[in-house]
Design an enzyme around this catalytic site. Structure first.
Site, mmCIF file in Angstrom:
data_model
loop_
_atom_site.group_PDB
_atom_site.id
_atom_site.type_symbol
_atom_site.label_atom_id
_atom_site.label_comp_id
_atom_site.label_asym_id
_atom_site.label_seq_id
_atom_site.Cartn_x
_atom_site.Cartn_y
_atom_site.Cartn_z
ATOM 1 N N LEU A 1 74.976 91.872 12.493
ATOM 2 C CA LEU A 1 74.264 93.065 12.056
ATOM 3 C C LEU A 1 74.663 93.299 10.609
ATOM 4 O O LEU A 1 75.796 93.012 10.218
ATOM 5 C CB LEU A 1 74.650 94.285 12.904
ATOM 6 N N ASP A 2 73.754 93.853 9.818
ATOM 7 C CA ASP A 2 74.102 94.182 8.435
ATOM 8 C C ASP A 2 75.239 95.199 8.416
ATOM 9 O O ASP A 2 75.434 95.955 9.369
ATOM 10 C CB ASP A 2 72.892 94.773 7.714
ATOM 11 N N LYS A 3 75.954 95.234 7.322
ATOM 12 C CA LYS A 3 77.104 96.125 7.196
ATOM 13 C C LYS A 3 76.774 97.565 7.590
ATOM 14 O O LYS A 3 77.513 98.198 8.343
ATOM 15 C CB LYS A 3 77.621 96.097 5.751
ATOM 16 N N ARG B 1 64.326 95.234 8.233
ATOM 17 C CA ARG B 1 64.244 95.943 6.962
ATOM 18 C C ARG B 1 63.129 95.373 6.078
ATOM 19 O O ARG B 1 62.348 96.120 5.465
ATOM 20 C CB ARG B 1 65.587 95.884 6.238
#
Length: 320
Positions: free
Chosen positions: A154-156, A253
């Site tokens: 997962l992105d930060k 996104r």
């Protein structure tokens, strides 16, 4: 949201650390008149000039006990003391006491509810303090598994569920499930604008042509499919549920931004749309389902939308 292929799940080697032990030498006579950094580059060809310059500025290399500038002229015979910094990648794979929210764990896998702000895997600019470091503390046996059992990211600043393998057999099985799209991953997102109906985005994703740290919908990119449906209409925003069919970097996104509905708080893909109410992209991995590699049974987990997103949603409701 990025998946690992079997090749990427192979053992990840880390570079050898530069020695922390100080070494001493002298400037040779044939370096007289040279800049300090130039003389060092001749003395230590195993290190790049930029790295040597960094060490000079950090005070790790001294000349006659002083810390000169890289451009300082040397004349031969001066004493050099060098205590190089270790390559941070060499110590990236170490256990650290970082709290993690374990939703489920057995002998085969762990399901984590990742908080926003936590990087999943060490990388440039984030060589420690990651989920991987926390996992090695939580389950030391993961040191024997490539990437400490991590099979997708997962992105930060994205919160929510991800699964970690505790054995090589489990890791291989999970990677295969990700590849054949049998792992269900559902996200909740708050996006700009009103999304009227459900739909799908089927658009290839690859590196942005000019901004290489960003992803974009590009011809010839990797196939990427995101399904979405509105949950609730808010003030100039929509609460969406998104389901991944593929797992490309920044997929949700990028796809939502390509529709003209970037995620609230996304400073990378949100264009000029800034929301003072939220400091990160409003994206949460809410549900995860997969076939348990050991039992063959379908298992599913869910994680409540975190407090910061709940507050955002509430504020946008009250404003309508």
């Amino acid at each position: 949201m990025k998946n690992y292929s079997p090749n990427r799940a192979a053992a990840a080697a880390t570079p050898e650390a530069a020695s922390e032990t100080a070494t001493e030498t002298v400037v040779p006579a044939d370096s007289a008149g040279m800049r300090f950094d130039q003389a060092l580059a001749r003395l230590f060809p195993q290190h790049s000039r930029s790295r040597l310059t960094t060490w000079i500025k950090a005070g790790r290399i001294t000349l006659e006990g002083a810390s000169p500038s890289p451009s300082h002229k040397v004349w031969g015979g001066e004493k050099i003391t060098m205590a190089p910094l270790a390559d941070p990648r060499a110590t990236a794979f170490r256990a650290q006491a970082i709290p993690i929210d374990v939703v489920y764990e057995d002998a085969h896998l762990i399901v984590i509810n990742k908080p926003p702000g936590l990087v999943v895997h060490p990388g440039s600019g984030n060589w420690d303090g990651t989920l991987l470091n926390a996992l090695l503390q939580h389950a030391p046996s993961l040191a024997q598994i490539p990437r400490a059992g991590i099979v997708h990211r997962l992105d930060k600043d994205t919160s929510g569920l991800l699964v970690v393998a505790k054995t090589l057999t489990t890791q291989t099985a999970l990677v295969r499930q990700l590849q054949d799209h049998s792992v269900t991953r559902e996200y909740v997102a708050v996006v700009h604008g009103l999304v009227a109906r459900e739909g799908s985005v089927d658009a290839p994703i690859g590196r942005h042509k000019t901004q290489r740290t960003r992803m974009a919908v590009v011809p010839g990119g990797k196939a990427a499919i995101t399904h979405y449906e509105p949950i609730e209409h808010l003030l100039q925003a929509t609460l969406l549920r998104c389901r991944l069919e593929t797992g490309r970097t920044h997929q949700i996104r990028v796809h939502l931004a390509s529709m003209g509905h970037p995620i609230v708080g996304d400073l990378v893909y949100g264009g000029n749309r800034k929301t003072p109410l939220f400091a990160r992209q409003a994206l949460h991995a809410e549900k995860l389902a997969l076939t348990h590699p050991a039992t063959g049974r379908r298992r599913s987990w869910s994680a409540r939308v975190p407090a910061d997103m709940r507050k955002l949603i509430s504020s946008l409701k009250n404003a309508t």
